[in-house]
Design a protein around this motif. Structure first.
Motif, mmCIF file in Angstrom:
data_model
loop_
_atom_site.group_PDB
_atom_site.id
_atom_site.type_symbol
_atom_site.label_atom_id
_atom_site.label_comp_id
_atom_site.label_asym_id
_atom_site.label_seq_id
_atom_site.Cartn_x
_atom_site.Cartn_y
_atom_site.Cartn_z
ATOM 1 N N UNK A 180 2.434 -1.457 1.039
ATOM 2 C CA UNK A 180 1.271 -0.743 0.467
ATOM 3 C C UNK A 180 1.578 0.530 0.706
ATOM 4 N N UNK A 181 1.593 1.445 -0.564
ATOM 5 C CA UNK A 181 1.771 2.751 -0.274
ATOM 6 C C UNK A 181 0.565 3.553 0.256
ATOM 7 N N UNK A 188 5.100 2.575 8.485
ATOM 8 C CA UNK A 188 4.809 1.492 9.542
ATOM 9 C C UNK A 188 5.727 0.297 9.083
ATOM 10 N N UNK A 189 6.230 0.091 10.056
ATOM 11 C CA UNK A 189 7.333 -1.189 9.967
ATOM 12 C C UNK A 189 7.062 -2.317 10.805
ATOM 13 N N UNK A 213 7.622 7.910 1.456
ATOM 14 C CA UNK A 213 7.834 8.745 2.883
ATOM 15 C C UNK A 213 6.385 8.124 3.622
ATOM 16 N N UNK A 214 5.519 7.479 2.877
ATOM 17 C CA UNK A 214 4.188 6.971 3.563
ATOM 18 C C UNK A 214 3.909 5.651 2.987
ATOM 19 N N UNK A 232 9.037 -3.479 -3.806
ATOM 20 C CA UNK A 232 8.860 -2.115 -4.085
ATOM 21 C C UNK A 232 8.757 -1.830 -5.668
ATOM 22 N N UNK A 233 9.773 -2.455 -6.511
ATOM 23 C CA UNK A 233 9.761 -2.268 -7.801
ATOM 24 C C UNK A 233 8.367 -2.921 -8.610
ATOM 25 N N UNK A 234 7.787 -4.116 -8.018
ATOM 26 C CA UNK A 234 6.535 -4.671 -8.433
ATOM 27 C C UNK A 234 6.561 -5.044 -9.923
ATOM 28 N N UNK A 235 7.833 -5.178 -10.682
ATOM 29 C CA UNK A 235 7.753 -5.715 -11.818
ATOM 30 C C UNK A 235 8.364 -6.909 -12.250
#
Length: 411
Positions: A180-181, A188-189, A213-214, A232-235
């Motif tokens: 989640x951005x 946060x990892x 970065x967040x 991350x790509x989400x597609x």
């Protein structure tokens, strides 16, 4: 330098880079760059109106199946035999130049079968109308990859690689990674288990490559770098695929046995009409269609027109069944009676979260007027007000009067 040249340059650098602990961060960054470039390659060019010579067809029926394969492997013949729709078939390649739809009537359902033009190596880069073919395949519920049993086994790897390059993940499930951005707070990892393919530093580098970065990242499984990039790509589209080997009548029985034992594979012969019934059964099994029959109160079940549900198209619960009939039905449901394999006893009183199975019978019992009035009284903000109380008493008297009038008329 164009996008294709940059993709080839990165692939060449990845090929000559040795894989070890010292180079895993560099390879992770290269994979992220490669995924970004391939996503840009699929985007329409800037300034274009979007209108093109596509061949997308309207969705019809309870499921969609796409036929993908090299030219002259028997896709058009298979469509004609399964649906009865005529598709031009000849001895030369690229006979089919557009998308030809057909309808399979199987187990009281309608399955849309699409005959797509043959694709070649480099289809992910736009060669041979590969982008249009793959775009139609992304909208399908199941992919039948038709292969020639008499040709090289490398065709299967080539087609799988081309589909993987454009975001189609065959016979895979989405990775268990929460991403989640955020606007602030940094990265946060967290992880719920030990990771062997990726660590916190590599995750940060990949996110910085995407200029993120967040964000909040949580690993619920031992995922890889490719899985993180897909999230991350989400597609990405995760779709089931069955590898169908045609023309088994021209190879030996040992080769047929070897092909049939491969995972997610099936052997057929359109020329001799071999194993076509098993192909239909496998399609039905992979799509996971669920037929639910309705039963009106005081009547026999209607076994002529089932309500077809599936996990990929909404879900298979009682709530999904009610939404499939009408969106406003949920607020009137009091309880549901279910007969079938999903019920423990016949009939079973079930709630909205009950999962339905194939050939279940469902009877919906709606709330009566007195139940609706009670619900209105309980949920009202002015439960102690005089207006609400009078409204409830008036409705109750009307119900009693209606029942008394009906009994008097019967006498």
């Amino acid at each position: 330098m164009g996008i294709l040249e940059r993709i080839k340059e990165i692939e060449a650098e990845m090929a000559r880079t040795q894989k070890n602990k010292a180079t895993e961060y560099h390879l992770g960054q290269l994979k992220a760059k490669l995924a970004k470039l391939r996503t840009q390659l699929l985007e329409p060019p800037k300034g274009s109106s979007g209108g093109g010579d596509g061949f997308e067809v309207t969705k019809f029926g309870h499921g969609r199946v796409a036929l993908i394969g090299f030219p002259s492997v028997g896709k058009s013949t298979l469509l004609t035999m399964l649906t009865g729709t005529h598709s031009e078939a000849a001895s030369y390649e690229f006979t089919t130049l557009t998308c030809i739809p057909g309808i399979i009537h199987y187990n009281d359902t309608k399955i849309q079968l699409l005959d797509l033009p043959g694709i070649i190596e480099g289809a992910s880069e736009g060669k041979g109308r590969g982008r249009q073919v793959i775009a139609v395949a992304k909208s399908s519920d199941l992919v039948l990859m038709v292969l020639d049993a008499s040709k090289s086994e490398g065709h299967r790897q080539i087609l799988t690689r081309e589909l993987e390059a454009v975001g189609l993940r065959l016979n895979k499930r989405p990775p268990q990674i929460y991403f989640k951005r955020k606007k602030t707070g940094g990265i946060s990892f967290n992880t719920t288990m030990p990771l062997t393919h990726i660590d916190e530093k590599l995750c940060y580098q990949i996110l910085h490559e995407y200029k993120i970065h967040n964000a909040e990242v949580l690993f619920r499984e031992d995922a890889t770098v490719d899985d993180l990039i897909d999230v991350i790509e989400g597609n990405r589209k995760y779709i089931k695929c069955v590898y169908v080997y045609n023309k088994i009548d021209v190879v030996g029985i040992d080769d047929v046995d070897k092909l049939a034992r491969q995972p997610n594979s099936l052997v057929i012969s359109c020329n001799l009409k071999l194993n076509l019934d098993r192909l239909l059964a496998r399609m039905w099994e992979e799509m996971g269609l669920v037929r639910v029959y309705t039963k009106p109160q005081g009547q026999q079940p209607d076994f002529t027109d089932p309500v077809v549900l599936s996990t990929d198209r909404g879900g298979c619960t009682v709530e999904d069944f009610c939404n499939h009939i009408h969106r406003s039905l949920l607020k009137d449901v009091k309880y549901v009676l279910v007969w079938g394999t999903s019920a423990r006893h016949y009939p079973q009183h079930c709630g909205l979260s009950h999962g339905l199975q194939d050939e279940d019978v469902v009877q919906i019992v709606k709330k009566k007027v007195i139940d609706l009035l009670l619900a209105e009284l309980v949920t009202s903000e002015n439960i102690c007000s005089l207006h609400t109380f009078l409204f409830f008493v008036f409705g109750l008297l009307m119900v009693v009067y209606a029942d008394h009038t009906t009994n008097s008329c019967k006498c």
